[in-house]
Design a protein around this motif. Sequence first.
Motif, PDB file in Angstrom:
ATOM      1  N   ILE A  51     -72.127 -47.155 -98.431  1.00  0.00           N
ATOM      2  CA  ILE A  51     -71.680 -45.946 -99.124  1.00  0.00           C
ATOM      3  C   ILE A  51     -70.568 -46.396-100.076  1.00  0.00           C
ATOM      4  CG2 ILE A  51     -70.725 -43.637 -98.877  1.00  0.00           C
ATOM      5  CD1 ILE A  51     -73.449 -43.868 -97.629  1.00  0.00           C
ATOM      6  N   SER A  52     -70.882 -46.471-101.354  1.00  0.00           N
ATOM      7  CA  SER A  52     -69.896 -47.049-102.274  1.00  0.00           C
ATOM      8  C   SER A  52     -68.881 -46.015-102.742  1.00  0.00           C
ATOM      9  CB  SER A  52     -70.598 -47.681-103.467  1.00  0.00           C
ATOM     10  OG  SER A  52     -71.358 -46.716-104.129  1.00  0.00           O
ATOM     11  N   GLY A  84     -85.802 -47.484-100.487  1.00  0.00           N
ATOM     12  CA  GLY A  84     -85.079 -48.748-100.455  1.00  0.00           C
ATOM     13  C   GLY A  84     -83.684 -48.674-101.048  1.00  0.00           C
ATOM     14  N   ALA A  85     -83.031 -47.528-100.919  1.00  0.00           N
ATOM     15  CA  ALA A  85     -81.668 -47.402-101.450  1.00  0.00           C
ATOM     16  C   ALA A  85     -80.710 -48.256-100.628  1.00  0.00           C
ATOM     17  CB  ALA A  85     -81.231 -45.944-101.401  1.00  0.00           C
ATOM     18  N   LYS A  86     -79.816 -48.967-101.312  1.00  0.00           N
ATOM     19  CA  LYS A  86     -78.879 -49.834-100.588  1.00  0.00           C
ATOM     20  C   LYS A  86     -77.441 -49.437-100.845  1.00  0.00           C
ATOM     21  CE  LYS A  86     -81.763 -53.897-100.233  1.00  0.00           C
ATOM     22  NZ  LYS A  86     -82.905 -53.392-101.052  1.00  0.00           N
ATOM     23  N   ASN A  87     -77.174 -49.027-102.081  1.00  0.00           N
ATOM     24  CA  ASN A  87     -75.808 -48.742-102.494  1.00  0.00           C
ATOM     25  C   ASN A  87     -75.762 -47.270-102.889  1.00  0.00           C
ATOM     26  OD1 ASN A  87     -73.301 -48.748-103.613  1.00  0.00           O
ATOM     27  ND2 ASN A  87     -73.842 -50.001-105.383  1.00  0.00           N
ATOM     28  N   ILE A  88     -75.240 -46.427-102.001  1.00  0.00           N
ATOM     29  CA  ILE A  88     -75.376 -44.974-102.181  1.00  0.00           C
ATOM     30  C   ILE A  88     -74.026 -44.339-102.478  1.00  0.00           C
ATOM     31  CG2 ILE A  88     -76.144 -42.829-101.104  1.00  0.00           C
ATOM     32  CD1 ILE A  88     -77.971 -44.538 -99.346  1.00  0.00           C
ATOM     33  N   PHE A  89     -74.010 -43.448-103.437  1.00  0.00           N
ATOM     34  CA  PHE A  89     -72.804 -42.682-103.765  1.00  0.00           C
ATOM     35  C   PHE A  89     -73.007 -41.248-103.288  1.00  0.00           C
ATOM     36  CE2 PHE A  89     -69.442 -40.712-106.011  1.00  0.00           C
ATOM     37  CZ  PHE A  89     -68.527 -41.717-106.329  1.00  0.00           C
ATOM     38  N   THR A 107     -73.298 -40.504 -92.411  1.00  0.00           N
ATOM     39  CA  THR A 107     -73.324 -41.157 -91.105  1.00  0.00           C
ATOM     40  C   THR A 107     -74.673 -41.833 -90.864  1.00  0.00           C
ATOM     41  OG1 THR A 107     -71.999 -39.287 -90.413  1.00  0.00           O
ATOM     42  CG2 THR A 107     -72.737 -40.765 -88.695  1.00  0.00           C
ATOM     43  N   ALA A 108     -75.744 -41.092 -91.153  1.00  0.00           N
ATOM     44  CA  ALA A 108     -77.073 -41.639 -90.897  1.00  0.00           C
ATOM     45  C   ALA A 108     -77.364 -42.814 -91.817  1.00  0.00           C
ATOM     46  CB  ALA A 108     -78.125 -40.550 -91.081  1.00  0.00           C
TER      47      ALA A 108
END
Lengths: 328, 399
Positions: free
Chosen positions: B209-210, B177-182, B200-201
């Motif tokens: 992608i923060s 459930g990741a929403k905000n990914i670095f 991309t995926a």
Amino acid sequence: MISSILQTLPQVLIDGLALGAIYAVVALGYTMVYGILELINFAHGEIFMTGAFVGTTVLFMFQSFGWLGGLPAWFSYLLIILIAMMVTGSLGVGIERVAYRPLRKAPKLISLISAFGVSFVLQDVVRFIAQLKTGNYIVTSDSLFSGRMTLDTSAISSVFGNASIKANTIIILIVAVLLMAGLDIFVNRTKWGVAMRAVAQDRETASLMSINVNKIVVLTFFIGSALGGATGVLFAQQYGTIDPYIGFILGMKAFTAAVLGGIGNIRGAMFGGIVIGILEMFASSNLGILTHGSFGAEYKDVFAFMILIIVLIFKPEGLFGRAVKEKV
Amino acid sequence: MKVKGLAAMVFVLALVTAGCGNKETASGSSGSSNSGSGGKVIKIATQSPLSGGSSIQGEAIKLGAQMSMEDHKEEFAKLGYSLELVPYDDQGDAKKGVANAEQIGADQSIVGVIGHLNSGVTIPSSVVYEKYNIAMISPASTATEVTDRKLKVVNRVVARDDFQGPAAAEYAIKTLGAKNIFVIQDKTAYGQGLADAFRTAAEQAGATISGYEGITVGEKDFNGVLNIVQSKNPDFIFFGGMYAEGGLIVKQARDKGITAPVMGGDALDSSGMVDIAKDDIVGTLYSSVSTDITKTDPGKKWADQYEQKFGKKPEGYSAYAYDSMSVMLEAVKKSIEDNGGQLPAREKIRDAVRATKDFEGVATKVSFDDIGDNSYAKVFIYKFEAASYPGSMVSEVSK
């Protein structure tokens, strides 16, 4: 944009200061040797790396003897630093004897090449020894101080975020300040320091004043290399992982710091180290924000070397150095 | 003396066969080959690093292939052939790999190659195999370029790098459930390729992608990048790069109080991660192209046999090398049968390998597509649940 830069600023300053302190102490080694012999000892980065490995080895030995539990952590830290300083100090003296002294009368370029040779030899010797046992030359050591505290910097003003600082970082800063202050006192207040400054000014005249130049050169190499070795231990403790190639790029940046402060000038090297460290940390944290993502953190090194070029072009004597006048 | 004579005979036979590669020569040479008591020799080479830094994995490839060959010995004896394994040491070095490949090409009795470990060695060496039409199956090379060049001889049983990134993204977003990914990457072909594929995926799957930052290989201080991470406060961090930097990033992130899970690719599939990050490693994830063979009952049985035979536990690629060899032997057998009991030319075997469909191996099912990638290749997600290597397998993603 500004708010997010300010938000991370306290943390950036702390991380930059720790890195800068390491650059500063390593820069001292470059600056001292240059001040005395006008030789850039490019093997100094590798001496620093050897210090990191010696310190870690001693730490491992302490662990296997089970001494760490019995001794207070600060005492073993001190002991490890001292042992590493002795080993790298002697190593520096040995390098001077083998690779530089026979070439002292040769053109400058020859000793420069010799310095590069020494640095490659050191890299591979350390690599060989490090991977003897496990086949892996990336060595990880335990931290003696693993505590961490939060600085309530947001209390100063709400634009700042909180910063966290590792106990180890505080120790780095303390040790670095002690080393730098000790060296400053040694050079400015003792008889040996006077002799060193005399040799730095004019080798021939100093030798006429019954100063043993070779002894002073050996002493310079010993102190410079010992400082490098001590920083290696600090580095290994701060970042945990070392490999035989850490010395090269770090040595280059420390050299830049020495040039920035005015090569040959001890206080200048300290100042330059701190500036480069903070600047690098600031660049790697904020480049992306400042350029809207077109340059990322990976370009941080460009800054250190851009400074090197700018300083060399516009103020080759550095911020603190005096322009060398023709000797009459 | 007898062996020598036999070898010479096989050599002549192979020369004739390769020279014309037609049925008429096969019938012409059959008279002479019948006299050999042990039958004709079929050699298959392995190429993997048997010395140097990755010799553990390289040896695993050799042993896996060897085990499969021994399991198929009887089958081939019935057809009148004896099998022989020729192990080559490529030292993980492209130059050595190419030099070995030339030797393999010159030995006409070698009909196939199992290898290499490193994509960087596979790519130049396979050009030589293409020249000699020797079929190659890699149990380990994942770079997209390996098969993207569309060489006729190149096949692999493991997944491609551009499948790994999306598979990791799917797991991060759907399962965790990741929403905000670095995203952090190390600017190498491997790290950046993986990170880009992941980014991309992940964006397609709806995650934000923060941040997307680069680091330099060999650096030890990642506080700068981690300061950015901290200011963005992501709930997931993806790292494309090697374990030496990955371990330090995990450690320094935890030192800063960043608690988001870190995930990386198969380069983090190393005990080095645990050595570097120690207890901070717990919760770190990585994707890998190799399965945990002991998860299934037949796999466990196979692993026990392997351990009994060689006195050491199978490595990640052992089972893939076993399967690669099995696929190779299956293709050789099929082309012998198609050729009326005679060993056909290398081209025929090459095409038979590529034509492999729905082969059931120990670690993976194998079906090669038209460029030699395995349609059944999977990516496996592992998680360090304790500070010990390897992590436990938590998911598998198929195409």
